[in-house]
Design an enzyme around this catalytic site. Structure first.
Site, PDB file in Angstrom:
ATOM      1  N   SER A  35       0.842  -1.204   0.000  1.00 41.03           N
ATOM      2  CA  SER A  35       0.000   0.000   0.000  1.00 41.03           C
ATOM      3  C   SER A  35       0.875   1.251   0.000  1.00 41.03           C
ATOM      4  O   SER A  35       1.813   1.338   0.775  1.00 41.03           O
ATOM      5  CB  SER A  35      -0.884   0.031   1.249  1.00 41.03           C
ATOM      6  OG  SER A  35      -1.599  -1.165   1.350  1.00 41.03           O
ATOM      7  N   HIS A  66      -4.622  -3.447  -5.253  1.00 42.64           N
ATOM      8  CA  HIS A  66      -3.488  -4.279  -5.684  1.00 42.64           C
ATOM      9  C   HIS A  66      -3.886  -4.862  -7.031  1.00 42.64           C
ATOM     10  O   HIS A  66      -4.784  -5.694  -7.100  1.00 42.64           O
ATOM     11  CB  HIS A  66      -3.219  -5.404  -4.694  1.00 42.64           C
ATOM     12  CG  HIS A  66      -2.687  -4.943  -3.368  1.00 42.64           C
ATOM     13  ND1 HIS A  66      -1.361  -4.975  -3.045  1.00 42.64           N
ATOM     14  CD2 HIS A  66      -3.305  -4.433  -2.293  1.00 42.64           C
ATOM     15  CE1 HIS A  66      -1.188  -4.514  -1.818  1.00 42.64           C
ATOM     16  NE2 HIS A  66      -2.359  -4.179  -1.345  1.00 42.64           N
ATOM     17  N   HIS A  88      -2.184 -12.600   0.792  1.00 43.43           N
ATOM     18  CA  HIS A  88      -2.192 -12.591   2.259  1.00 43.43           C
ATOM     19  C   HIS A  88      -2.849 -13.851   2.817  1.00 43.43           C
ATOM     20  O   HIS A  88      -3.766 -14.407   2.213  1.00 43.43           O
ATOM     21  CB  HIS A  88      -2.974 -11.373   2.766  1.00 43.43           C
ATOM     22  CG  HIS A  88      -2.487 -10.054   2.254  1.00 43.43           C
ATOM     23  ND1 HIS A  88      -2.885  -9.537   1.043  1.00 43.43           N
ATOM     24  CD2 HIS A  88      -1.625  -9.158   2.797  1.00 43.43           C
ATOM     25  CE1 HIS A  88      -2.286  -8.369   0.858  1.00 43.43           C
ATOM     26  NE2 HIS A  88      -1.520  -8.125   1.896  1.00 43.43           N
ATOM     27  N   TYR A  90      -4.784 -13.766   5.333  1.00 47.63           N
ATOM     28  CA  TYR A  90      -6.166 -13.432   5.719  1.00 47.63           C
ATOM     29  C   TYR A  90      -7.153 -13.559   4.556  1.00 47.63           C
ATOM     30  O   TYR A  90      -8.356 -13.612   4.774  1.00 47.63           O
ATOM     31  CB  TYR A  90      -6.253 -12.032   6.364  1.00 47.63           C
ATOM     32  CG  TYR A  90      -5.953 -10.865   5.448  1.00 47.63           C
ATOM     33  CD1 TYR A  90      -6.821 -10.468   4.435  1.00 47.63           C
ATOM     34  CD2 TYR A  90      -4.793 -10.115   5.628  1.00 47.63           C
ATOM     35  CE1 TYR A  90      -6.537  -9.388   3.613  1.00 47.63           C
ATOM     36  CE2 TYR A  90      -4.496  -9.037   4.810  1.00 47.63           C
ATOM     37  CZ  TYR A  90      -5.380  -8.684   3.811  1.00 47.63           C
ATOM     38  OH  TYR A  90      -5.094  -7.619   2.994  1.00 47.63           O
ATOM     39  N   GLU A  91      -6.623 -13.640   3.333  1.00 48.93           N
ATOM     40  CA  GLU A  91      -7.524 -13.841   2.188  1.00 48.93           C
ATOM     41  C   GLU A  91      -7.968 -15.301   2.096  1.00 48.93           C
ATOM     42  O   GLU A  91      -8.783 -15.648   1.249  1.00 48.93           O
ATOM     43  CB  GLU A  91      -6.808 -13.457   0.890  1.00 48.93           C
ATOM     44  CG  GLU A  91      -6.501 -11.965   0.776  1.00 48.93           C
ATOM     45  CD  GLU A  91      -5.653 -11.663  -0.455  1.00 48.93           C
ATOM     46  OE1 GLU A  91      -6.239 -11.507  -1.542  1.00 48.93           O
ATOM     47  OE2 GLU A  91      -4.410 -11.605  -0.322  1.00 48.93           O
ATOM     48  N   ALA A 118       1.999  -1.733   4.566  1.00 52.67           N
ATOM     49  CA  ALA A 118       1.321  -0.771   5.441  1.00 52.67           C
ATOM     50  C   ALA A 118       1.333  -1.372   6.838  1.00 52.67           C
ATOM     51  O   ALA A 118       1.195  -2.582   6.991  1.00 52.67           O
ATOM     52  CB  ALA A 118      -0.112  -0.575   4.982  1.00 52.67           C
ATOM     53  N   MET A 216       0.011  -7.192   8.496  1.00 48.15           N
ATOM     54  CA  MET A 216      -0.531  -8.506   8.101  1.00 48.15           C
ATOM     55  C   MET A 216       0.153  -9.106   6.870  1.00 48.15           C
ATOM     56  O   MET A 216      -0.431  -9.921   6.168  1.00 48.15           O
ATOM     57  CB  MET A 216      -2.033  -8.368   7.810  1.00 48.15           C
ATOM     58  CG  MET A 216      -2.838  -7.744   8.934  1.00 48.15           C
ATOM     59  SD  MET A 216      -4.532  -7.442   8.397  1.00 48.15           S
ATOM     60  CE  MET A 216      -5.094  -6.310   9.673  1.00 48.15           C
ATOM     61  N   SER A 217       1.375  -8.695   6.603  1.00 46.94           N
ATOM     62  CA  SER A 217       2.065  -9.240   5.415  1.00 46.94           C
ATOM     63  C   SER A 217       3.554  -9.360   5.710  1.00 46.94           C
ATOM     64  O   SER A 217       3.972  -9.366   6.859  1.00 46.94           O
ATOM     65  CB  SER A 217       1.829  -8.323   4.198  1.00 46.94           C
ATOM     66  OG  SER A 217       2.515  -7.100   4.378  1.00 46.94           O
ATOM     67  N   ASN A 240      -1.166   4.281  10.279  1.00 47.12           N
ATOM     68  CA  ASN A 240      -1.998   4.653  11.434  1.00 47.12           C
ATOM     69  C   ASN A 240      -1.209   4.341  12.699  1.00 47.12           C
ATOM     70  O   ASN A 240      -0.299   3.512  12.670  1.00 47.12           O
ATOM     71  CB  ASN A 240      -3.305   3.821  11.446  1.00 47.12           C
ATOM     72  CG  ASN A 240      -3.014   2.329  11.385  1.00 47.12           C
ATOM     73  OD1 ASN A 240      -2.694   1.786  10.322  1.00 47.12           O
ATOM     74  ND2 ASN A 240      -3.099   1.679  12.527  1.00 47.12           N
ATOM     75  N   HIS A 252      -9.963   0.978   7.391  1.00 43.81           N
ATOM     76  CA  HIS A 252      -9.180   0.720   6.177  1.00 43.81           C
ATOM     77  C   HIS A 252      -9.033   1.989   5.325  1.00 43.81           C
ATOM     78  O   HIS A 252      -8.001   2.201   4.687  1.00 43.81           O
ATOM     79  CB  HIS A 252      -9.858  -0.396   5.382  1.00 43.81           C
ATOM     80  CG  HIS A 252      -9.066  -0.863   4.199  1.00 43.81           C
ATOM     81  ND1 HIS A 252      -7.750  -1.260   4.294  1.00 43.81           N
ATOM     82  CD2 HIS A 252      -9.399  -0.983   2.885  1.00 43.81           C
ATOM     83  CE1 HIS A 252      -7.307  -1.606   3.088  1.00 43.81           C
ATOM     84  NE2 HIS A 252      -8.281  -1.442   2.219  1.00 43.81           N
TER      85      HIS A 252
HETATM   86  N1  HPA Z   1      -2.495  -3.460  12.204  1.00 45.18           N
HETATM   87  C1  HPA Z   1      -2.291  -4.459  11.321  1.00 45.18           C
HETATM   88  N2  HPA Z   1      -2.123  -4.248  10.032  1.00 45.18           N
HETATM   89  C2  HPA Z   1      -2.137  -2.986   9.582  1.00 45.18           C
HETATM   90  C3  HPA Z   1      -2.340  -1.901  10.445  1.00 45.18           C
HETATM   91  C4  HPA Z   1      -2.531  -2.157  11.837  1.00 45.18           C
HETATM   92  O1  HPA Z   1      -2.711  -1.253  12.659  1.00 45.18           O
HETATM   93  N3  HPA Z   1      -2.292  -0.783   9.679  1.00 45.18           N
HETATM   94  C5  HPA Z   1      -2.055  -1.180   8.419  1.00 45.18           C
HETATM   95  N4  HPA Z   1      -1.965  -2.521   8.339  1.00 45.18           N
END
Ligand code: HPA
Length: 277
Positions: A35, A66, A88, A90-91, A118, A216-217, A240, A252
């Site tokens: 990202s 993506h 990922h 999570y997908e 990210a 998460m990656s 964030n 998101h």
């Molecule tokens: N946590 C997990 N994955 C993320 C975050 C987060 O705060 N921000 C962007 N990807």
């Protein structure tokens, strides 16, 4: 659990297809565009591209933003592979699927892997849209991508993880950021499976374990790349402040907006870094 023989056959098939489309001679570097790195493709000359859907055995990506393309690019005379879109856990992908591309690229001669992502930040002084170079990771909460039969042709069963992120490259990235006047934190990236963001209690735990950012990656790919003997560099875009550190609920849209805000700096940093490899 994957079947070793059919997994290796899929890797070979994907390699044959890519080599039939790209002349990979002299190409030893790949950048995974996380990202915020999307606009990186505007900075480079695109020599050729392949849609993931056309590569036999390649998974497709379901994440919005993506695009799912393997791009052969020219950066001031240096040929590099760009991956626009990753896979990922999570997908719903198995770890062997998330990391399939790393093994394909290793077979195609890629020695340097640059992973961007990210992440939520938790270090003092971090602000949304800052960048962090990953010095190490925590992967205690996830299944290992090396679980299952060992692929001896890539690496040994039990591998050292003391230097997953190449120390000289970290130093080079820091020096490059300084030269460009870009603020760059350094810290430990903690991998979580997602897709839900963490709770404040989880973030307190991760911070106590020494985490600087959470995402998460990246880690499954970094582990497999280290198994393949690649030099790995990873850069996090702090989209964030992590849960509980942020005063507001995470979403998101905020992640995407801050990734976009950071993109000028992240693209510039990665571009200048690659030129020096
Ligand atoms: N946590 C997990 N994955 C993320 C975050 C987060 O705060 N921000 C962007 N990807």
């Amino acid at each position: 659990m994957f079947d070793k023989e059919s997994y290796l056959a899929s890797i070979n098939e994907a390699c044959s297809y890519i080599s039939s489309r790209f002349d990979m001679t002299g190409t030893d570097t790949c950048i995974v565009l996380g990202s915020g790195l999307g606009p990186f493709t505007d900075l480079v000359k695109c020599v050729n591209k392949i849609s993931y859907a056309d590569i036999p055995g390649f998974p497709t990506t379901t994440v919005i933003g993506h695009s799912g393309e393997l791009i052969l690019a020219d950066i001031e005379g240096k040929k590099v592979i760009l991956l626009s879109g990753r896979f990922h856990y999570y997908e719903g992908n198995d770890m062997s699927v998330c990391t399939f591309y790393v093994r394909v690229l290793s077979k195609l001669g890629i020695k340097n892997l640059i992973l961007t992502n990210a992440a939520g930040g938790m270090l003092d002084g971090m602000e949304p849209s800052d960048l962090m170079v990953v010095t190490d990771h925590i992967s205690l909460f996830c299944e290992s991508p090396l679980r299952g039969p060992n692929l001896d042709e890539f690496g040994a069963r039990f591998i050292d993880q003391s230097f997953v992120y190449d120390k000289d490259r970290i130093a080079l990235l820091k020096a490059t950021a300084e030269k460009l006047g870009i603020k760059l934190h350094e810290g430990v990236y903690c991998y979580t499976k997602g897709p839900q963001y963490e709770t404040p209690a989880e973030i307190r735990l991760i911070k106590n374990l020494g985490g600087g950012a959470v995402g998460m990656s990246t880690v499954p790919e970094a582990i497999v790349a280290s198994h393949c003997g690649m030099k790995v560099t990873a850069v996090s875009c702090i989209t964030n402040l992590a849960a509980g550190i942020s005063k507001t609920a995470l979403n998101h849209e905020e992640v995407l907006a801050n990734a976009a805000k950071a993109s000028t700096n992240s693209c510039k940093l990665v571009y200048e870094f690659i030129k020096q490899l």
